[in-house]
Enzyme design. Structure first.
Site, PDB file in Angstrom:
ATOM      1  N   ARG A  51     -57.569 -56.926 -47.808  1.00 21.74           N
ATOM      2  CA  ARG A  51     -56.989 -58.074 -47.112  1.00 21.74           C
ATOM      3  C   ARG A  51     -55.826 -58.655 -47.911  1.00 21.74           C
ATOM      4  O   ARG A  51     -55.816 -58.586 -49.139  1.00 21.74           O
ATOM      5  CB  ARG A  51     -58.032 -59.167 -46.922  1.00 21.74           C
ATOM      6  CG  ARG A  51     -59.322 -58.693 -46.291  1.00 21.74           C
ATOM      7  CD  ARG A  51     -60.370 -59.806 -46.353  1.00 21.74           C
ATOM      8  NE  ARG A  51     -61.675 -59.345 -45.898  1.00 21.74           N
ATOM      9  CZ  ARG A  51     -62.766 -60.108 -45.914  1.00 21.74           C
ATOM     10  NH1 ARG A  51     -62.707 -61.344 -46.369  1.00 21.74           N
ATOM     11  NH2 ARG A  51     -63.917 -59.615 -45.471  1.00 21.74           N
ATOM     12  N   ASP A  53     -53.828 -62.524 -48.043  1.00 22.48           N
ATOM     13  CA  ASP A  53     -54.057 -63.897 -47.603  1.00 22.48           C
ATOM     14  C   ASP A  53     -52.912 -64.404 -46.739  1.00 22.48           C
ATOM     15  O   ASP A  53     -51.846 -63.784 -46.641  1.00 22.48           O
ATOM     16  CB  ASP A  53     -54.212 -64.812 -48.821  1.00 22.48           C
ATOM     17  CG  ASP A  53     -55.376 -64.401 -49.703  1.00 22.48           C
ATOM     18  OD1 ASP A  53     -56.440 -64.067 -49.156  1.00 22.48           O
ATOM     19  OD2 ASP A  53     -55.215 -64.404 -50.935  1.00 22.48           O
ATOM     20  N   ARG A 198     -52.786 -64.428 -57.507  1.00 18.99           N
ATOM     21  CA  ARG A 198     -52.111 -65.729 -57.413  1.00 18.99           C
ATOM     22  C   ARG A 198     -52.595 -66.696 -58.492  1.00 18.99           C
ATOM     23  O   ARG A 198     -51.810 -67.489 -59.022  1.00 18.99           O
ATOM     24  CB  ARG A 198     -52.327 -66.315 -56.024  1.00 18.99           C
ATOM     25  CG  ARG A 198     -51.516 -65.600 -54.935  1.00 18.99           C
ATOM     26  CD  ARG A 198     -51.909 -66.044 -53.552  1.00 18.99           C
ATOM     27  NE  ARG A 198     -51.685 -67.468 -53.352  1.00 18.99           N
ATOM     28  CZ  ARG A 198     -52.169 -68.159 -52.317  1.00 18.99           C
ATOM     29  NH1 ARG A 198     -52.916 -67.543 -51.402  1.00 18.99           N
ATOM     30  NH2 ARG A 198     -51.921 -69.444 -52.205  1.00 18.99           N
TER      31      ARG A 198
END
Length: 356
Positions: A51, A53, A198
């Site tokens: 995935r 975000d 991140r």
């Protein structure tokens, strides 16, 4: 019989609530699946390497899908691109065998976090964090060294420990480069937890701003705390750049025979780089590893040469499962370029435990 297609897609993430389909929100996955449904007139589910975000972009996300529709890879690519929005584009489609899996066969991923060190730039705002203060890049480089290697990254991700008890991951490399005002931090590893890149980027930016010394990164790692790192670097700076895959020779529900990975014990006569190169260039002799499918525990070695191919199984428990792979192995041998006359042996080898 259904055929499997491997696709590479690029997208700008600013207009989407992430890759994965969801009840509320607009995802990249659902955009592609809606197009596939329109082409095939039946629901087609796609499986991606992982995935991304909300707001995160991708230069080369990989997904696969299965279909019994008689279209070539080129026609699938053209049909999808003719209907997809302009911020999503299929870069490549190829037919592959059923052993390929976009999620489970990942060797490593590469993410880039971009920071604009200059004045606010409307032309890079969607792909780079517009940093309002100056950064000490040399200190950021020094701090990044603490993140490289295998660590418990509990402090640097948002996965709850109740859902993901094992938060040990390996970061192979963090490379800094600069082009004009754009500073790029490139992270390479087999897999990353949610918000992990991140959160690492945010901590390195804090070091660059002088808010923390480089050694502070080590203390955060050692803390293994879900409250010590509270910042995520803005999503628009992050791009999934590349996904690399390992090759699988044969697989069933219990075991698999595949390429050696960085975390495996490599036979002494080889190096990891040599093994990877030999498989890519179809050189002989070459060795593969047999593992338990879920745990990846090593169960044996598969050696290939022009004269003979031998699967030596060191686990009596999984020997019967290995025999079920014979047809797949024979098919792979021909795919590798070996003759049908090349002998294949599967044998049980008891490990030497040093007992008298």
């Amino acid at each position: 019989m259904k055929r499997r297609f491997r696709c590479t897609v690029a997208y700008c993430g600013g207009a989407y609530d992430g890759w994965q389909s969801q009840r509320n929100g607009r995802s990249v996955q659902e955009q592609i699946e809606e197009i596939l449904h329109g082409i095939a007139h039946t629901k087609i589910n796609i499986t991606a390497s992982g995935r991304t975000d909300a707001g995160v972009s991708a230069r080369a996300q990989v997904f696969h899908f299965d279909t019994d529709m008689e279209l070539t890879a080129r026609k699938w690519m053209g049909a999808m691109n003719s209907k997809l929005p302009k911020d999503i584009h299929i870069m490549d489609v190829e037919e592959t065998d059923r052993l390929f899996h976009a999620r489970f066969n990942v060797r490593k991923k590469q993410y880039a976090y971009r920071i604009n060190l200059g004045p606010y730039d409307v032309f890079t705002k969607d792909i780079a964090y517009q940093c309002p203060v100056s950064l000490d890049v040399e200190k950021m480089k020094e701090a990044s060294r603490y993140l490289i290697g295998t660590h418990d990254f509990t402090s640097f991700n948002s996965n709850p420990l109740s859902e993901t008890p094992d938060q040990v991951r390996t970061v192979n490399d963090i490379v800094f480069s600069q082009d004009g005002n754009i500073l790029t931090m490139t992270f390479t590893g087999k897999g990353f937890l949610r918000y992990m890149v991140r959160m690492m980027s945010a901590a390195l930016i804090e070091v660059g701003r002088g808010k923390m010394e480089p050694e502070g990164i080590m203390k955060m790692l050692e803390a293994r705390s879900k409250t010590i790192a509270r910042k995520n670097a803005p999503a628009n700076g992050l791009t999934l750049e590349k996904v690399e895959y390992f090759e699988i020779c044969a697989m069933n529900e219990e075991v698999m025979i595949r390429e050696f990975l960085d975390t495996d014990v490599i036979p002494e006569v080889y190096t990891q780089a040599q093994l990877q190169s030999d498989v890519k260039e179809r050189k002989l002799p070459v060795s593969f590893i047999m593992t338990e499918r879920k745990s990846q525990k090593q169960l044996g070695i598969f050696r290939m040469s022009e004269e003979i191919c031998t699967l030596q199984v060191t686990s009596e428990e999984y020997y019967e499962a290995s025999l079920d792979l014979r047809d797949q192995i024979a098919e792979y041998m021909q795919k590798y370029g070996l003759s049908e006359e090349t002998e294949l042996k599967i044998e049980l080898i008891k490990e030497d435990r040093g007992e008298e």
